[in-house]
Design an enzyme around this catalytic site. Structure first.
Site, PDB file in Angstrom:
ATOM      1  N   HIS A  57      65.182  22.090  47.714  1.00 33.51           N
ATOM      2  CA  HIS A  57      65.677  23.445  47.479  1.00 33.51           C
ATOM      3  C   HIS A  57      64.629  24.373  46.881  1.00 33.51           C
ATOM      4  O   HIS A  57      64.973  25.484  46.465  1.00 33.51           O
ATOM      5  CB  HIS A  57      66.886  23.420  46.539  1.00 33.51           C
ATOM      6  CG  HIS A  57      68.141  22.935  47.181  1.00 33.51           C
ATOM      7  ND1 HIS A  57      68.969  23.756  47.920  1.00 33.51           N
ATOM      8  CD2 HIS A  57      68.707  21.700  47.208  1.00 33.51           C
ATOM      9  CE1 HIS A  57      70.006  23.048  48.359  1.00 33.51           C
ATOM     10  NE2 HIS A  57      69.869  21.813  47.946  1.00 33.51           N
ATOM     11  N   LYS A 100      72.134  37.469  40.410  1.00 34.97           N
ATOM     12  CA  LYS A 100      71.536  36.155  40.628  1.00 34.97           C
ATOM     13  C   LYS A 100      70.865  35.715  39.347  1.00 34.97           C
ATOM     14  O   LYS A 100      70.730  36.497  38.397  1.00 34.97           O
ATOM     15  CB  LYS A 100      70.534  36.191  41.780  1.00 34.97           C
ATOM     16  CG  LYS A 100      69.442  37.237  41.619  1.00 34.97           C
ATOM     17  CD  LYS A 100      68.521  37.265  42.828  1.00 34.97           C
ATOM     18  CE  LYS A 100      69.172  37.906  44.025  1.00 34.97           C
ATOM     19  NZ  LYS A 100      69.294  37.030  45.164  1.00 34.97           N
ATOM     20  N   ARG A 101      70.438  34.464  39.313  1.00 33.51           N
ATOM     21  CA  ARG A 101      69.685  33.960  38.171  1.00 33.51           C
ATOM     22  C   ARG A 101      68.486  34.858  37.909  1.00 33.51           C
ATOM     23  O   ARG A 101      67.825  35.312  38.855  1.00 33.51           O
ATOM     24  CB  ARG A 101      69.237  32.524  38.465  1.00 33.51           C
ATOM     25  CG  ARG A 101      68.519  31.815  37.343  1.00 33.51           C
ATOM     26  CD  ARG A 101      68.505  30.315  37.622  1.00 33.51           C
ATOM     27  NE  ARG A 101      68.079  30.026  38.976  1.00 33.51           N
ATOM     28  CZ  ARG A 101      66.814  29.748  39.320  1.00 33.51           C
ATOM     29  NH1 ARG A 101      65.859  29.767  38.417  1.00 33.51           N
ATOM     30  NH2 ARG A 101      66.512  29.470  40.581  1.00 33.51           N
ATOM     31  N   LYS A 105      62.282  36.373  41.401  1.00 30.13           N
ATOM     32  CA  LYS A 105      63.381  37.131  42.015  1.00 30.13           C
ATOM     33  C   LYS A 105      63.219  38.632  41.805  1.00 30.13           C
ATOM     34  O   LYS A 105      63.916  39.439  42.402  1.00 30.13           O
ATOM     35  CB  LYS A 105      64.723  36.641  41.472  1.00 30.13           C
ATOM     36  CG  LYS A 105      65.033  35.195  41.897  1.00 30.13           C
ATOM     37  CD  LYS A 105      66.361  34.726  41.345  1.00 30.13           C
ATOM     38  CE  LYS A 105      66.641  33.276  41.700  1.00 30.13           C
ATOM     39  NZ  LYS A 105      66.961  33.061  43.126  1.00 30.13           N
ATOM     40  N   THR A 118      71.966  32.297  48.846  1.00 36.83           N
ATOM     41  CA  THR A 118      73.293  32.361  49.459  1.00 36.83           C
ATOM     42  C   THR A 118      74.024  33.621  49.024  1.00 36.83           C
ATOM     43  O   THR A 118      74.970  34.045  49.691  1.00 36.83           O
ATOM     44  CB  THR A 118      74.144  31.124  49.107  1.00 36.83           C
ATOM     45  OG1 THR A 118      74.168  30.950  47.687  1.00 36.83           O
ATOM     46  CG2 THR A 118      73.582  29.874  49.762  1.00 36.83           C
TER      47      THR A 118
END
Length: 853
Positions: free
Chosen positions: A382, A573-574, A579, A681
């Site tokens: 992942h 998101k995290r 990110k 996702t």
């Protein structure tokens, strides 16, 4: 009640009890009267409540127990069929499960949501209010755990016999509170009021051993043997939650292991007055499953994390083997009856543990045992981030798992012999491919172990899988190209459209029927409606209703009034540097600067919505959260902004909060540095609910673009290859600042303390990461492209007819991103388990379910 015999045959029921087992033929009726009766029974007999003592939470618990009755009926029936047919089962091993609230999802999959809602309404009980009593267990950190939940849903929906295994954490990841703009972590006590969905299965408790020493000897047949002795022991106790499929009668199981002491209480010590020592063993044992992901920047945290991983792997394998032997006399055919999938490297110790069981306990020779291990286990990677590919110090492994370290060394010796034969004289390749890393600290590379010990290795998006083959595991792919494949992630449309966005789901079903709930590709049939103005009006009205619902929540919980006519621009998101929430913040500051300099200008109103948790030890991520909240404080209290710009950071991101934000979002921020996001996702969930994506060509966003079309997505920034080339050649972030006035102004607003009450030092580490340390995540490099792309977003949003059409097409073209498709690919190409269709009114045997679960 009889247990399974050691020969592997199923027990025979006591003939005197045949009449009792016959009672199980009476299936629960799916009607209002049954729901009412069972709720009343659970209110009085399960909870001991009556009309003067019951509260709303008791009605939730009664409904939950009632729904569990229906689930258990299907679960027992499903397991009877699996044993009756000796079916091959899929065993999914994951350290994380973010299941979300169970009640709504279970009602949807059982086909009784409306029936239950109407039944409650007869007594002036509101379904949504009752659902809010259910805690959102944080048994995962983000996408990995939510993916596992989607996969379990799809396996059950596709009638694939399967079991999920994980850890029954006493406390979840943490509850996030925002105090003075900073993240504060509080315990996630998700079991405070108990968990009505799970069943304790103490009869399937296993002993887990750690530490100790290994004795080597030769047995009477001349074979070298090993005994692991003087170990410390704990018990693994299982809690089962049924996982229902949609539109069928299947219910599979999620089994989570809780740690207990073998001797929980020392009466002698207690009587001596040493009360703490009397319960010390219990306290130490239960620490194993106390908290998800203990902070591992110190040796105690690392030790606990390693023990956690081994604990759940050992218990799960013992359970798998016990279940296999109910119908099979030996483990010779294990790979034909079991497919074990490792969800990332966390369960990679399963390879060494299964070898230990086969060689030391079952008496197999090494070669036969290795064939069974490789034939049974598959590995899903992942991440491409080096820090996320686990490495365990050899010294720690030797202390905690001495026998496993010996086995890993032998696996590595044989593995390197094979490499030497294939690539003679290539010492560099041997060093790169060794499971044992020699420098800077001797350590076991768990990613390497997972690749070597599995018959299948897959990435979770096309780009990610390509990077694995061409970079991360390049040497292994050259040795075993047949092992590697791609399985692009997916999401379950049952939760992420049908449940979380009921108005849009209803419009979809009225337009094309409800077949899309099990076949998401059917959404394509709705494309022709994108040109229908009546349909577009209905679409916009639903989006507006969802935005109002979110705005009401924000007003109630944060005291901030949102403009529901603005672009709801979401990055949920995290929180992590790759990110690039920081890039989004710079855009926010740029908008603030523009409006501030031209208060009466013609701007497209924007609401910036952030949500996500930072790892407790991740200083930079936590500082980014502080910056977001600091910018929000300034922007939201500046009268010049009016309704043009608002910024909210919604604390304690969870599945339930996502279910509120996602249907309301207009724009989906997927802006990671290209080549660093494995899949994502959240991008799929947002797009499925009609949000348009602004993003880099990273992870599954590439495939989303392929599906929705270039004209229905907003792409900016460097590609993964360009990122790699730029890092290799080097670039000067100062030049980016020099060449862009708006970027320079935004950074100066941070550096001069505008967002920190004049404190120039608070955000200096963030500025240093961009300038002094070379901008590794290329925030400044992609800034100009990102700002230009956001202007394109504004232009399209002004044309609501066009924006609505693009939104509709995004939803219609998301068929590929159902987890049903993903699981079909896993099963067809890796697991090869035959689906077992469960018939509601048939049981293949009278064998007691409790003897085999």
């Amino acid at each position: 009640m009889k247990k399974s015999s050691s020969t592997g045959t199923a027990p025979s029921p006591d003939p005197k009890r045949e009449a009792f087992w016959a009672l199980m033929e009476d299936f629960l009726d799916l009607d209002r009267a049954s729901i009412e009766r069972f709720m009343a029974n659970h209110m009085e007999y399960t909870q001991g409540k009556e009309k003067f003592t019951s509260r709303d939470i008791d009605f939730y618990m009664s409904l939950a127990y009632t729904v569990r009755d229906y689930l258990m009926e299907r679960s027992n029936n499903s397991h009877h069929h699996y044993y009756g047919e000796n079916a091959k089962r899929v065993y999914y091993l994951s350290m994380e499960y973010l299941m979300g609230r169970t009640l709504g999802n279970a009602l949807v999959n059982l086909g009784m949501y409306d029936l239950a809602k109407d039944t409650l309404a007869r007594y002036d009980l509101d379904m949504e209010e009752l659902m809010n009593f259910e805690p959102d267990a944080g048994l995962g950190n983000g996408g990995l755990g939510r993916l596992a939940a989607c996969f379990l849903d799809s396996m059950a929906t596709l009638s694939i016999p399967s079991f999920g295994y994980g850890i029954h954490y006493d406390y979840g990841i943490f509850n996030q509170k925002i105090k003075d703009g900073f993240q504060v972590e509080l315990p996630d006590n998700w079991l405070k009021f108990g968990n009505p969905w799970e069943t304790l299965r103490q009869d399937y408790t296993y002993v887990i051993e750690i530490s100790g020493r290994v004795i080597q000897y030769t047995d009477n047949k001349g074979s070298l043997r090993h005994d692991w002795v003087d170990t410390r022991k704990a018990l693994a106790v299982p809690y089962d939650t049924p996982i229902p499929g949609y539109g069928n009668f299947t219910a599979n199981t999620l089994r989570l292991w809780s740690a207990r002491a073998i001797h929980e209480f020392n009466l002698e010590k207690f009587n001596e007055g040493d009360y703490m020592l009397a319960v010390q063993e219990r306290s130490l044992a239960e620490t194993i499953t106390r908290v998800l992901y203990p902070k591992d920047d110190q040796i105690k945290g690392k030790t606990l994390r390693l023990i956690q991983e081994y604990f759940f792997v050992s218990a799960s394998l013992q359970d798998i083997i016990r279940r296999h032997k109910v119908k099979n006399r030996s483990l010779d055919n294990l790979e034909k009856k079991a497919a074990i999938q490792l969800n990332d490297t966390h369960p990679a110790l399963a390879i060494a543990e299964l070898m230990r069981i086969l060689v030391d306990k079952e008496g197999y020779g090494w070669e036969k045992a290795w064939d069974i291990v490789q034939g049974t286990i598959g590995y899903t990677n992942h991440t491409v981030l080096p820090e996320a590919l686990e490495r365990w110090p050899v010294s720690l492994m030797e202390e905690i798992l001495p026998r496993h370290l010996q086995i890993i060394y032998e696996i590595n010796r044989r593995h390197l012999d094979e490499v030497s034969v294939r690539f003679p004289g290539d010492t560099g390749r041997l060093a790169r491919m060794s499971i044992i890393e020699e420098t800077p600290e001797k350590a076991v590379r768990m990613g390497h172990l997972a690749v070597v010990g599995s018959h299948s290795v897959n990435g979770v998006a096309e780009l990610h899988s390509q990077i694995l083959v061409e970079s991360v595991f390049k040497d292994f792919a050259e040795l075993w190209p047949e092992k590697f494949s791609n399985k692009t992630n997916g999401i379950t449309q049952r939760r992420w459209l049908l449940l979380c966005n009921p108005e849009l789901a209803a419009l979809t079903s009225r337009t094309i029927g409800d077949g899309w709930v099990k076949d998401l590709f059917q959404l394509r049939e709705m494309e022709k409606s994108a040109k229908d103005e009546k349909f577009r009006r209905a679409w916009r009205e639903i989006k507006q209703n969802n935005k109002k619902r979110l705005a009401e929540y924000v007003e109630k919980t944060m005291g901030i009034t949102l403009n529901t006519e603005s672009i709801f621009d979401s990055q949920i998101k995290r929180v992590h540097e790759y990110k690039r929430q920081l890039l989004n913040v710079l855009h926010t500051i740029t908008l603030y600067h523009r409006i501030k300099n031209n208060p009466g200008g013609d701007f497209v109103p924007r609401t910036k919505i952030f949500s996500g948790k930072a790892a407790p030890g991740y200083f930079m991520a936590k500082l980014i959260i502080k910056l977001i909240n600091a910018v929000a404080e300034v922007v939201n209290n500046d009268p010049d902004m009016g309704d043009m710009l608002k910024v909210v950071f919604m604390e304690n991101y969870s599945v339930t909060l996502a279910e509120l934000i996602i249907p309301a979002s207009d724009l989906s921020e997927q802006i990671s540095t290209a080549g660093m996001e494995a899949s994502g996702t959240g991008n799929m969930k947002l797009s499925l609910n009609g949000a348009l994506t602004i993003g880099t060509l990273d992870g599954a966003t590439i495939e989303i673009r392929e599906e929705v079309g270039d004209e229905n997505i907003f792409i900016f920034g460097l590609t993964a290859q360009e990122v790699q080339e730029l890092r290799a050649s080097g670039y000067d972030p100062f030049q980016e600042v020099h060449d862009n006035d708006e970027l320079r102004a935004s950074l100066e607003m941070i550096s001069t303390g505008l967002f920190s009450g004049g404190d120039r030092e608070l955000f200096k580490p963030l500025l240093d990461s961009l300038l002094g340390k070379g901008d590794f995540f290329l925030v400044l490099k992609d800034y100009a492209s990102y700002i230009a792309c956001q202007e394109k977003v504004n232009l399209f949003f002004r044309n609501q007819q066009k924006w609505t059409e693009m939104s509709i097409l995004n939803t219609c073209r998301m068929g590929k991103f159902s987890s049903d498709r993903t699981i079909s690919e896993y099963n067809g190409e890796i697991w090869k388990a035959e689906p077992v269709v469960i018939e509601q009114k048939r049981r293949p045997s009278r064998e007691p379910a409790c003897s085999k679960r």
